[in-house]
Design a protein around this motif. Structure first.
Motif, PDB file in Angstrom:
ATOM      1  N   PRO A  75      21.113   9.368   1.763  1.00 54.02           N
ATOM      2  CA  PRO A  75      21.351  10.009   0.459  1.00 54.02           C
ATOM      3  C   PRO A  75      22.852  10.175   0.237  1.00 54.02           C
ATOM      4  N   HIS A  76      23.282  10.017  -1.012  1.00 55.40           N
ATOM      5  CA  HIS A  76      24.695  10.152  -1.366  1.00 55.40           C
ATOM      6  C   HIS A  76      24.816  10.912  -2.681  1.00 55.40           C
ATOM      7  N   ALA A  77      26.046  11.306  -3.012  1.00 53.02           N
ATOM      8  CA  ALA A  77      26.371  11.918  -4.297  1.00 53.02           C
ATOM      9  C   ALA A  77      27.797  11.497  -4.634  1.00 53.02           C
ATOM     10  N   LEU A  78      28.208  11.748  -5.862  1.00 57.70           N
ATOM     11  CA  LEU A  78      29.578  11.445  -6.284  1.00 57.70           C
ATOM     12  C   LEU A  78      30.215  12.717  -6.801  1.00 57.70           C
ATOM     13  N   GLN A  79      31.403  13.026  -6.277  1.00 56.64           N
ATOM     14  CA  GLN A  79      32.166  14.184  -6.747  1.00 56.64           C
ATOM     15  C   GLN A  79      33.558  13.710  -7.123  1.00 56.64           C
ATOM     16  N   ILE A  80      34.085  14.297  -8.211  1.00 52.71           N
ATOM     17  CA  ILE A  80      35.391  13.897  -8.744  1.00 52.71           C
ATOM     18  C   ILE A  80      36.232  15.140  -8.962  1.00 52.71           C
ATOM     19  N   ALA A  81      37.507  15.068  -8.571  1.00 52.39           N
ATOM     20  CA  ALA A  81      38.471  16.132  -8.855  1.00 52.39           C
ATOM     21  C   ALA A  81      39.805  15.480  -9.195  1.00 52.39           C
ATOM     22  N   GLY A  82      40.529  16.077 -10.126  1.00 53.20           N
ATOM     23  CA  GLY A  82      41.832  15.562 -10.528  1.00 53.20           C
ATOM     24  C   GLY A  82      42.306  16.315 -11.747  1.00 53.20           C
ATOM     25  N   PRO A  83      43.357  15.803 -12.421  1.00 56.20           N
ATOM     26  CA  PRO A  83      43.914  16.500 -13.581  1.00 56.20           C
ATOM     27  C   PRO A  83      42.854  16.806 -14.645  1.00 56.20           C
ATOM     28  N   GLY A  84      42.565  18.081 -14.825  1.00 55.29           N
ATOM     29  CA  GLY A  84      41.610  18.515 -15.842  1.00 55.29           C
ATOM     30  C   GLY A  84      40.152  18.400 -15.415  1.00 55.29           C
ATOM     31  N   VAL A  85      39.891  17.899 -14.213  1.00 57.58           N
ATOM     32  CA  VAL A  85      38.521  17.757 -13.715  1.00 57.58           C
ATOM     33  C   VAL A  85      38.427  18.489 -12.381  1.00 57.58           C
TER      34      VAL A  85
ATOM     35  N   ASN B  50      35.648  19.596  -9.580  1.00 57.25           N
ATOM     36  CA  ASN B  50      34.318  19.598  -8.992  1.00 57.25           C
ATOM     37  C   ASN B  50      33.207  19.066  -9.898  1.00 57.25           C
ATOM     38  N   ALA B  51      33.467  18.033 -10.645  1.00 53.39           N
ATOM     39  CA  ALA B  51      32.411  17.336 -11.375  1.00 53.39           C
ATOM     40  C   ALA B  51      31.601  16.590 -10.329  1.00 53.39           C
ATOM     41  N   ARG B  52      30.271  16.734 -10.370  1.00 55.97           N
ATOM     42  CA  ARG B  52      29.456  16.195  -9.288  1.00 55.97           C
ATOM     43  C   ARG B  52      28.067  15.786  -9.773  1.00 55.97           C
ATOM     44  N   THR B  53      27.573  14.690  -9.204  1.00 55.80           N
ATOM     45  CA  THR B  53      26.195  14.290  -9.461  1.00 55.80           C
ATOM     46  C   THR B  53      25.291  15.058  -8.499  1.00 55.80           C
ATOM     47  N   PRO B  54      24.008  15.107  -8.809  1.00 56.97           N
ATOM     48  CA  PRO B  54      23.072  15.601  -7.793  1.00 56.97           C
ATOM     49  C   PRO B  54      23.001  14.581  -6.650  1.00 56.97           C
ATOM     50  N   VAL B  55      22.372  14.936  -5.548  1.00 57.88           N
ATOM     51  CA  VAL B  55      22.182  13.999  -4.445  1.00 57.88           C
ATOM     52  C   VAL B  55      21.271  12.872  -4.928  1.00 57.88           C
ATOM     53  N   VAL B  56      21.683  11.640  -4.633  1.00 58.42           N
ATOM     54  CA  VAL B  56      20.974  10.450  -5.092  1.00 58.42           C
ATOM     55  C   VAL B  56      20.346   9.768  -3.873  1.00 58.42           C
ATOM     56  N   GLN B  57      19.053   9.564  -3.919  1.00 63.69           N
ATOM     57  CA  GLN B  57      18.350   8.903  -2.822  1.00 63.69           C
ATOM     58  C   GLN B  57      18.570   7.389  -2.893  1.00 63.69           C
ATOM     59  N   ALA B  58      18.298   6.694  -1.790  1.00 68.57           N
ATOM     60  CA  ALA B  58      18.450   5.233  -1.717  1.00 68.57           C
ATOM     61  C   ALA B  58      17.694   4.562  -2.862  1.00 68.57           C
TER      62      ALA B  58
END
Length: 147
Positions: free
Chosen positions: A91-101, A103-111
């Motif tokens: 299982p994986h997820a995607l999290q993004i942080a940077g200028p103006g963002v 902890n934007a994050r997807t839920p955990v994504v299964q295979a």
């Protein structure tokens, strides 16, 4: 003879200096070629983006595999929907942080599954990573340059 010996020493120094200069030029050429090749490979594979109808967010597919994020590392500023597709086994997820963002994050994504995350990116460097377990430490992290 003494004069000839001095000439030999002089030409020896000149030869050593010439070798150093050639080595410096060669090193500079290698660095330049590496930089051009890196830029060319980024240019040869443009960001897989598409505009939604009506000027909506651009779609970027992020392939999450065990344990890498496969996506463009350079993007222009704008509104994006990142489609995080789990092409791995874990299982994986995607999290993004940077200028103006933050902890934007997807839920955990299964295979075999996917999740979307929409964010506005302005110029700067963004950190993309998988927040599941120790996946980030295992290499599921990418700096994305927007500008």
């Amino acid at each position: 003879m003494l004069i000839k010996a001095n000439e030999n020493r002089s030409s020896g120094r000149k030869s050593s200096g010439t070798r150093r200069a050639l080595l410096g030029v060669l090193l500079g050429v290698v660095v330049l070629v590496a930089a051009v090749c890196t830029g060319a490979s980024a240019a040869a594979s443009p960001a897989p983006t598409a505009h939604a109808g009506g000027g909506g967010p651009r779609l970027v597919v992020v392939n999450m595999v065990d344990f890498r994020l496969l996506q463009p590392a350079f993007l222009p500023p704008g509104l994006y929907t990142f489609r995080a597709v789990n092409n791995g086994q874990a299982p994986h997820a995607l999290q993004i942080a940077g200028p103006g963002v933050t902890n934007a994050r997807t839920p955990v994504v299964q295979a075999g599954q996917a999740a979307d995350l929409t964010v506005a990116l302005r110029p700067g460097v963004y950190d993309f990573w998988c927040p599941v377990g120790n996946h980030r430490q295992m290499g599921m992290q990418l700096d994305v340059y927007v500008g």
